[in-house]
Scaffold this motif. Structure first.
Motif, PDB file in Angstrom:
ATOM      1  N   GLY A 105       0.660  -1.475  -0.145  1.00  0.00           N
ATOM      2  CA  GLY A 105      -0.003   0.040  -0.016  1.00  0.00           C
ATOM      3  C   GLY A 105       0.966   1.305  -0.052  1.00  0.00           C
ATOM      4  O   GLY A 105       2.122   1.290  -0.088  1.00  0.00           O
ATOM      5  N   PRO A 106       0.283   2.336  -0.118  1.00  0.00           N
ATOM      6  CA  PRO A 106      -1.309   2.706   0.224  1.00  0.00           C
ATOM      7  C   PRO A 106      -2.139   2.411  -0.923  1.00  0.00           C
ATOM      8  O   PRO A 106      -3.171   2.358  -0.888  1.00  0.00           O
ATOM      9  CB  PRO A 106      -1.323   3.905   0.491  1.00  0.00           C
ATOM     10  CG  PRO A 106       0.000   4.631  -0.302  1.00  0.00           C
ATOM     11  CD  PRO A 106       1.057   3.815  -0.262  1.00  0.00           C
ATOM     12  N   ASN A 107      -1.389   2.215  -2.377  1.00  0.00           N
ATOM     13  CA  ASN A 107      -2.097   1.764  -3.468  1.00  0.00           C
ATOM     14  C   ASN A 107      -2.092   0.524  -3.892  1.00  0.00           C
ATOM     15  O   ASN A 107      -0.995   0.053  -3.706  1.00  0.00           O
ATOM     16  CB  ASN A 107      -2.037   2.979  -4.572  1.00  0.00           C
ATOM     17  CG  ASN A 107      -1.834   4.439  -4.105  1.00  0.00           C
ATOM     18  OD1 ASN A 107      -3.178   4.719  -3.438  1.00  0.00           O
ATOM     19  ND2 ASN A 107      -0.921   5.234  -4.176  1.00  0.00           N
ATOM     20  N   GLY A 108      -2.871   0.094  -4.737  1.00  0.00           N
ATOM     21  CA  GLY A 108      -2.686  -1.216  -5.528  1.00  0.00           C
ATOM     22  C   GLY A 108      -1.543  -0.934  -6.466  1.00  0.00           C
ATOM     23  O   GLY A 108      -1.041   0.109  -6.753  1.00  0.00           O
ATOM     24  N   HIS A 109      -1.439  -2.281  -7.119  1.00  0.00           N
ATOM     25  CA  HIS A 109      -0.174  -2.384  -7.701  1.00  0.00           C
ATOM     26  C   HIS A 109      -0.186  -3.540  -8.730  1.00  0.00           C
ATOM     27  O   HIS A 109      -0.789  -4.729  -8.521  1.00  0.00           O
ATOM     28  CB  HIS A 109       1.219  -2.434  -6.941  1.00  0.00           C
ATOM     29  CG  HIS A 109       2.531  -2.605  -7.899  1.00  0.00           C
ATOM     30  ND1 HIS A 109       3.019  -1.450  -8.437  1.00  0.00           N
ATOM     31  CD2 HIS A 109       3.170  -3.530  -8.071  1.00  0.00           C
ATOM     32  CE1 HIS A 109       3.957  -1.741  -9.157  1.00  0.00           C
ATOM     33  NE2 HIS A 109       4.429  -3.174  -8.981  1.00  0.00           N
ATOM     34  N   ASP A 110       0.097  -3.166 -10.107  1.00  0.00           N
ATOM     35  CA  ASP A 110      -0.132  -4.357 -11.217  1.00  0.00           C
ATOM     36  C   ASP A 110      -1.474  -4.926 -11.109  1.00  0.00           C
ATOM     37  O   ASP A 110      -1.848  -6.149 -11.202  1.00  0.00           O
ATOM     38  CB  ASP A 110       0.890  -5.352 -10.785  1.00  0.00           C
ATOM     39  CG  ASP A 110       2.399  -4.964 -11.162  1.00  0.00           C
ATOM     40  OD1 ASP A 110       2.539  -4.054 -11.923  1.00  0.00           O
ATOM     41  OD2 ASP A 110       3.427  -5.646 -10.729  1.00  0.00           O
ATOM     42  N   GLY A 111      -2.602  -4.127 -10.832  1.00  0.00           N
ATOM     43  CA  GLY A 111      -3.725  -4.567 -11.071  1.00  0.00           C
ATOM     44  C   GLY A 111      -4.300  -5.421  -9.579  1.00  0.00           C
ATOM     45  O   GLY A 111      -5.517  -5.893  -9.542  1.00  0.00           O
ATOM     46  N   LYS A 112      -3.322  -5.418  -8.757  1.00  0.00           N
ATOM     47  CA  LYS A 112      -3.671  -6.164  -7.473  1.00  0.00           C
ATOM     48  C   LYS A 112      -3.785  -5.392  -6.262  1.00  0.00           C
ATOM     49  O   LYS A 112      -3.353  -4.130  -6.073  1.00  0.00           O
ATOM     50  CB  LYS A 112      -2.428  -7.325  -6.924  1.00  0.00           C
ATOM     51  CG  LYS A 112      -1.870  -8.173  -8.058  1.00  0.00           C
ATOM     52  CD  LYS A 112      -2.755  -9.139  -8.370  1.00  0.00           C
ATOM     53  CE  LYS A 112      -2.472 -10.287  -9.109  1.00  0.00           C
ATOM     54  NZ  LYS A 112      -1.400 -10.095 -10.382  1.00  0.00           N
ATOM     55  N   PRO A 113      -4.921  -5.625  -5.397  1.00  0.00           N
ATOM     56  CA  PRO A 113      -5.366  -4.738  -4.268  1.00  0.00           C
ATOM     57  C   PRO A 113      -4.030  -4.678  -3.177  1.00  0.00           C
ATOM     58  O   PRO A 113      -3.418  -5.688  -2.816  1.00  0.00           O
ATOM     59  CB  PRO A 113      -6.726  -5.242  -3.704  1.00  0.00           C
ATOM     60  CG  PRO A 113      -6.547  -6.706  -4.170  1.00  0.00           C
ATOM     61  CD  PRO A 113      -5.738  -6.860  -5.484  1.00  0.00           C
ATOM     62  N   VAL A 114      -4.358  -3.696  -2.312  1.00  0.00           N
ATOM     63  CA  VAL A 114      -3.521  -3.653  -1.256  1.00  0.00           C
ATOM     64  C   VAL A 114      -3.751  -4.974  -0.358  1.00  0.00           C
ATOM     65  O   VAL A 114      -4.786  -5.406  -0.164  1.00  0.00           O
ATOM     66  CB  VAL A 114      -3.681  -2.406  -0.531  1.00  0.00           C
ATOM     67  CG1 VAL A 114      -3.034  -2.454   0.952  1.00  0.00           C
ATOM     68  CG2 VAL A 114      -3.421  -1.228  -1.051  1.00  0.00           C
ATOM     69  N   GLY A 115      -2.564  -5.532   0.157  1.00  0.00           N
ATOM     70  CA  GLY A 115      -2.693  -6.626   1.049  1.00  0.00           C
ATOM     71  C   GLY A 115      -2.428  -8.206   0.127  1.00  0.00           C
ATOM     72  O   GLY A 115      -2.236  -9.137   0.813  1.00  0.00           O
ATOM     73  N   THR A 116      -2.499  -8.054  -0.951  1.00  0.00           N
ATOM     74  CA  THR A 116      -2.031  -9.176  -1.869  1.00  0.00           C
ATOM     75  C   THR A 116      -0.596  -9.480  -1.531  1.00  0.00           C
ATOM     76  O   THR A 116       0.250  -8.424  -2.144  1.00  0.00           O
ATOM     77  CB  THR A 116      -2.477  -8.939  -3.313  1.00  0.00           C
ATOM     78  OG1 THR A 116      -3.713  -8.654  -3.365  1.00  0.00           O
ATOM     79  CG2 THR A 116      -2.177 -10.268  -4.041  1.00  0.00           C
ATOM     80  N   VAL A 117      -0.247 -10.539  -1.328  1.00  0.00           N
ATOM     81  CA  VAL A 117       1.140 -11.097  -1.078  1.00  0.00           C
ATOM     82  C   VAL A 117       1.109 -12.629  -1.551  1.00  0.00           C
ATOM     83  O   VAL A 117       0.421 -13.377  -1.394  1.00  0.00           O
ATOM     84  CB  VAL A 117       1.386 -11.000   0.536  1.00  0.00           C
ATOM     85  CG1 VAL A 117       2.734 -11.891   0.939  1.00  0.00           C
ATOM     86  CG2 VAL A 117       1.378  -9.606   1.121  1.00  0.00           C
ATOM     87  N   PHE A 118       2.448 -12.758  -1.827  1.00  0.00           N
ATOM     88  CA  PHE A 118       2.878 -14.034  -2.380  1.00  0.00           C
ATOM     89  C   PHE A 118       4.024 -14.492  -1.784  1.00  0.00           C
ATOM     90  O   PHE A 118       4.948 -13.568  -1.819  1.00  0.00           O
ATOM     91  CB  PHE A 118       2.985 -14.265  -3.801  1.00  0.00           C
ATOM     92  CG  PHE A 118       1.789 -13.991  -4.747  1.00  0.00           C
ATOM     93  CD1 PHE A 118       0.754 -15.222  -5.110  1.00  0.00           C
ATOM     94  CD2 PHE A 118       1.231 -12.810  -5.142  1.00  0.00           C
ATOM     95  CE1 PHE A 118      -0.443 -14.980  -5.640  1.00  0.00           C
ATOM     96  CE2 PHE A 118       0.188 -12.728  -5.820  1.00  0.00           C
ATOM     97  CZ  PHE A 118      -0.596 -13.579  -6.046  1.00  0.00           C
ATOM     98  N   VAL A 119       4.200 -15.569  -1.051  1.00  0.00           N
ATOM     99  CA  VAL A 119       5.616 -16.072  -0.636  1.00  0.00           C
ATOM    100  C   VAL A 119       5.828 -17.407  -1.469  1.00  0.00           C
ATOM    101  O   VAL A 119       4.964 -18.331  -1.780  1.00  0.00           O
ATOM    102  CB  VAL A 119       5.273 -16.795   0.705  1.00  0.00           C
ATOM    103  CG1 VAL A 119       6.393 -17.350   1.493  1.00  0.00           C
ATOM    104  CG2 VAL A 119       4.883 -15.376   1.665  1.00  0.00           C
ATOM    105  N   GLY A 120       7.153 -17.340  -1.815  1.00  0.00           N
ATOM    106  CA  GLY A 120       7.801 -18.329  -2.747  1.00  0.00           C
ATOM    107  C   GLY A 120       8.499 -19.249  -1.975  1.00  0.00           C
ATOM    108  O   GLY A 120       9.377 -18.635  -1.085  1.00  0.00           O
TER     109      GLY A 120
END
Length: 159
Positions: A105-120
């Motif tokens: 945040g504070p804004n979305g990124h790459d079309g994904k909303p704030v709070g979207t997280v990926f763990v690899g």
């Protein structure tokens, strides 16, 4: 002891027990995962190092994430997280690679909303990614992402 430090202490202990080394590739957490691991006594016996790959150019040139994937999916993507973990595992010659990418945040990124997280997670047995949807402030989301990465690291070290 904070929850993050408790998770890190468990991960360090587990890595030392099973004699596994760990490397981190971090975007939204910007080194937080490796820092909390390094805060733990004994980390020098398991932590190879880490790459802060905040920009896509670093994900591509240092971690070998595919440029076609980045242009198609953006940086906040399950396959990007997986390739980041694979890339850092290879680059730093570790048994386990762990990565984070997402939107704090504070804004979305790459079309994904704030709070979207990926763990690899990457190991000799393959690579995987896990998706999360966190709520909170920028700092809270980054902390939750760090905790999720440590939990996934613990799972990888336990299997």
């Amino acid at each position: 002891m904070t929850n993050l430090h408790h998770l890190a202490a468990r991960a360090v202990r587990q890595a030392l027990e099973v004699r596994r080394t760990v490397a981190t590739a971090e975007s939204l957490t910007a080194g937080m995962v490796s820092a909390v691991l390094a805060d733990t006594p004994g980390a020098s016996g398991m932590l190879q190092g880490g790459v802060v790959a905040y920009q896509n150019s670093v994900k591509e040139s240092v971690l070998n994430v595919g440029s076609d994937l980045l242009s198609r999916a953006g940086s906040v993507d399950s396959d990007v997280a997986r390739e980041m973990a694979e890339g850092v595992r290879t680059l730093l010659r570790a048994d386990v690679g762990i990565s984070t990418t997402g939107v704090a945040g504070p804004n979305g990124h790459d079309g994904k909303p704030v709070g979207t997280v990926f763990v690899g997670v990457a190991t000799a047995g393959g690579s995987f990614s896990f998706e999360y949807a966190f709520d909170g402030s920028r700092a809270e989301i980054r902390g939750l992402a760090c905790g999720a990465a440590l939990e996934r690291l613990l799972e990888a070290l336990s299997s």
